[in-house]
Design an enzyme around this catalytic site. Structure first.
Site, PDB file in Angstrom:
ATOM      1  N   ALA A   1      39.597  39.703  42.728  1.00  0.00           N
ATOM      2  CA  ALA A   1      40.418  40.258  40.745  1.00  0.00           C
ATOM      3  C   ALA A   1      39.765  42.022  41.124  1.00  0.00           C
ATOM      4  O   ALA A   1      38.281  42.583  41.401  1.00  0.00           O
ATOM      5  CB  ALA A   1      38.793  39.657  40.006  1.00  0.00           C
ATOM      6  N   GLY A   2      40.525  42.516  41.468  1.00  0.00           N
ATOM      7  CA  GLY A   2      40.688  43.939  41.715  1.00  0.00           C
ATOM      8  C   GLY A   2      39.550  44.341  42.832  1.00  0.00           C
ATOM      9  O   GLY A   2      39.549  42.936  44.323  1.00  0.00           O
TER      10      GLY A   2
ATOM     11  N   ALA B   1      43.814  37.691  38.125  1.00  0.00           N
ATOM     12  CA  ALA B   1      42.248  38.173  37.160  1.00  0.00           C
ATOM     13  C   ALA B   1      41.834  38.734  36.102  1.00  0.00           C
ATOM     14  O   ALA B   1      41.658  39.327  35.064  1.00  0.00           O
ATOM     15  CB  ALA B   1      41.657  39.198  37.628  1.00  0.00           C
ATOM     16  N   HIS B   2      43.331  38.701  35.425  1.00  0.00           N
ATOM     17  CA  HIS B   2      43.842  38.402  33.764  1.00  0.00           C
ATOM     18  C   HIS B   2      43.793  37.179  33.140  1.00  0.00           C
ATOM     19  O   HIS B   2      44.250  36.401  34.296  1.00  0.00           O
ATOM     20  CB  HIS B   2      45.500  38.836  33.775  1.00  0.00           C
ATOM     21  CG  HIS B   2      45.883  40.310  34.537  1.00  0.00           C
ATOM     22  ND1 HIS B   2      45.222  41.648  33.557  1.00  0.00           N
ATOM     23  CD2 HIS B   2      45.391  40.809  35.520  1.00  0.00           C
ATOM     24  CE1 HIS B   2      46.043  42.834  34.101  1.00  0.00           C
ATOM     25  NE2 HIS B   2      46.045  42.365  35.495  1.00  0.00           N
TER      26      HIS B   2
ATOM     27  N   GLY C   1      41.613  45.781  53.718  1.00  0.00           N
ATOM     28  CA  GLY C   1      41.551  44.756  54.002  1.00  0.00           C
ATOM     29  C   GLY C   1      41.438  43.154  53.363  1.00  0.00           C
ATOM     30  O   GLY C   1      40.844  42.197  54.306  1.00  0.00           O
TER      31      GLY C   1
ATOM     32  N   HIS D   1      43.058  42.550  50.514  1.00  0.00           N
ATOM     33  CA  HIS D   1      44.499  42.631  49.860  1.00  0.00           C
ATOM     34  C   HIS D   1      45.431  42.455  51.321  1.00  0.00           C
ATOM     35  O   HIS D   1      46.648  41.579  50.323  1.00  0.00           O
ATOM     36  CB  HIS D   1      44.454  43.924  49.214  1.00  0.00           C
ATOM     37  CG  HIS D   1      43.790  43.335  47.838  1.00  0.00           C
ATOM     38  ND1 HIS D   1      42.276  44.099  47.715  1.00  0.00           N
ATOM     39  CD2 HIS D   1      43.790  42.859  46.618  1.00  0.00           C
ATOM     40  CE1 HIS D   1      41.923  43.636  46.299  1.00  0.00           C
ATOM     41  NE2 HIS D   1      43.046  43.547  46.032  1.00  0.00           N
TER      42      HIS D   1
ATOM     43  N   HIS E   1      50.598  47.471  43.778  1.00  0.00           N
ATOM     44  CA  HIS E   1      50.140  46.395  44.264  1.00  0.00           C
ATOM     45  C   HIS E   1      51.218  45.630  45.003  1.00  0.00           C
ATOM     46  O   HIS E   1      50.200  43.828  44.782  1.00  0.00           O
ATOM     47  CB  HIS E   1      48.510  45.614  43.909  1.00  0.00           C
ATOM     48  CG  HIS E   1      48.448  44.947  42.887  1.00  0.00           C
ATOM     49  ND1 HIS E   1      49.139  44.034  42.008  1.00  0.00           N
ATOM     50  CD2 HIS E   1      47.444  44.834  42.113  1.00  0.00           C
ATOM     51  CE1 HIS E   1      48.973  43.216  41.244  1.00  0.00           C
ATOM     52  NE2 HIS E   1      48.132  44.404  40.922  1.00  0.00           N
TER      53      HIS E   1
ATOM     54  N   ASP F   1      42.454  49.914  42.759  1.00  0.00           N
ATOM     55  CA  ASP F   1      42.558  48.674  41.817  1.00  0.00           C
ATOM     56  C   ASP F   1      41.055  48.599  41.449  1.00  0.00           C
ATOM     57  O   ASP F   1      40.272  47.195  41.226  1.00  0.00           O
ATOM     58  CB  ASP F   1      43.218  47.665  42.730  1.00  0.00           C
ATOM     59  CG  ASP F   1      43.565  46.687  41.165  1.00  0.00           C
ATOM     60  OD1 ASP F   1      43.614  46.643  40.249  1.00  0.00           O
ATOM     61  OD2 ASP F   1      43.616  45.202  41.899  1.00  0.00           O
TER      62      ASP F   1
ATOM     63  N   HIS G   1      52.719  41.263  39.104  1.00  0.00           N
ATOM     64  CA  HIS G   1      51.868  40.354  38.203  1.00  0.00           C
ATOM     65  C   HIS G   1      52.956  39.387  38.302  1.00  0.00           C
ATOM     66  O   HIS G   1      53.385  38.758  37.013  1.00  0.00           O
ATOM     67  CB  HIS G   1      51.049  40.775  37.180  1.00  0.00           C
ATOM     68  CG  HIS G   1      49.643  40.806  37.495  1.00  0.00           C
ATOM     69  ND1 HIS G   1      48.960  39.948  38.169  1.00  0.00           N
ATOM     70  CD2 HIS G   1      49.289  42.242  38.257  1.00  0.00           C
ATOM     71  CE1 HIS G   1      47.436  40.884  38.418  1.00  0.00           C
ATOM     72  NE2 HIS G   1      47.867  41.758  38.405  1.00  0.00           N
TER      73      HIS G   1
END
Length: 376
Positions: free
Chosen positions: A303-304, A133-134, A241, A243, A209, A265, A188
């Site tokens: 996205a997080g 999501a960056h 649940g 990610h 993560h 996150d 990432h």
């Protein structure tokens, strides 16, 4: 104040029943069985755990750290504090150098005031292949001057930097970051196993993560996941649940005892309703509690999260079936240790009196920070 409960979770074991004595903002003594005097507060069928420590959180309560304002930061801190997070990072996503520097300088004021435990830079030195999501246009290779500039903007408040070590200058950046006393985290990233190992040898100490926004684990090319599992370093896990599958949580906890760190996150929607939000410069849509890049279809990149740490603890214990003692360690003790926060993260004499009272369903009933109840 002396309190008792049917369960008190210490670093070594669950005291059943247990008691805790605090004086001012400090824990004086923790014990099991009969307390030394008549308790001031009898909690009964409750579980007392240390205040949660979240090293990776971008927002909550409708606000984000990326704006860099004290007002927004206070909203985020309050939203997560109500759910038991008594120590937290201010995580900033990739953006222009000017905007990131401004946010770092503003958040550093809250670090010095003790409202934040530190600042986490998630970017801009991330892989375009694993950007998640960056904003792709904000990503860059880690130029030494740029690294030094953002660290200097925090004046000691930046505690962790997530980067992709395979980028040009990535290994040198790891050395530069870790040499400044800041945790260099691999994330990432599209790095191979060998490059990830080189980064670990250069001083990287944590995986951001794990599994998410990384080259996948393969039996002939383990990639960064394999390197992080293979080394004596900590790894973040998002237990929502979405990610990670519960079986993956169980596998990693078994493979890295004491080295798992639960993070949220979380973005602005944590603790709030579905709707349209922002994560840094990116538009986000939250549907059924899942945050994704806005593409109009709900199929964009994750996205997080909208997670709070109490929900992560419940999921890890009740859905993944992990032992409460191990989960509390991952939500409090391990993250505090990873950042060198010796004052928090465990119910032990001498530490700050940060604690969370959970009911039989592991839902939050009370929260204490520095000896004062902030939620009753």
């Amino acid at each position: 104040m002396l309190l008792t409960a049917d369960r008190v979770v210490t670093p070594a074991r669950v005291l059943a029943p247990g008691w805790l004595l605090s004086d001012g903002d400090r824990i004086v003594e923790v014990g099991d069985g009969t307390p030394p005097r008549t308790p001031d507060l009898e909690l009964g069928d409750a579980t007392v755990v240390p205040g949660f420590v979240d090293l990776h959180v971008h927002g909550g309560g409708g606000a984000s750290f990326d704006t860099g304002t004290a007002e927004a930061a206070e909203v985020v801190v309050s939203a997560h504090l109500a759910q038991g997070t008594t120590s937290m990072a201010g995580s900033i996503v990739s953006d222009s150098p000017d905007r990131m520097g401004r946010a770092v300088r503003e958040l550093a004021l809250l670090v010095r005031e003790g409202r934040l435990a530190g600042i986490h830079l998630e970017g801009p030195w991330l892989s375009p292949e694993r950007s998640g999501a960056h904003q792709p246009g904000a990503l860059a290779a880690p130029d030494p001057a740029a690294v030094d500039s953002l660290l200097a903007a925090g004046d000691g408040a930046v505690r962790m930097v997530t980067l992709a070590p395979e980028l040009p200058g990535g290994i040198e950046a790891v050395r530069r970051i870790s040499g400044a006393g800041v945790v260099a985290a691999i994330g990432h990233t599209d790095a191979s196993y060998d490059v990830a190992r080189e980064a670990l040898e250069a001083g990287a100490r944590l995986g951001t993560h794990l599994f998410n926004a990384m080259r996948p684990l393969h039996h002939r090319e383990p990639g960064p996941v394999g390197a992080l599992l293979d080394a004596p370093v900590d790894v973040e896990l998002i237990a929502d649940g979405v990610h990670l599958h519960p079986a993956v949580l169980r596998t990693v906890f078994a493979a890295k005892p004491g080295r798992c760190i639960l993070v949220t996150d979380a973005m602005a929607a944590a603790g709030g309703p579905d709707g349209d939000y922002r994560l840094g410069p990116m538009a986000i849509e939250v549907r059924d509690g899942v945050a994704r890049l806005a593409d109009g279809t709900g199929s964009g990149a994750i996205a997080g999260s909208t997670l709070t740490m109490d929900a992560a603890v419940r999921f890890a214990v009740r859905t993944a079936g992990l032992p409460l003692l191990d989960v509390v360690h991952a939500a409090s003790t391990a993250p505090a240790r990873a950042w060198g926060l010796d004052d928090v993260g465990a119910l032990e004499a001498g530490r700050r009196a940060d604690l969370v009272v959970l009911d039989a369903d592991l839902s939050v009933r009370r929260v204490m920070r520095a000896g004062a109840w902030v939620r009753r």
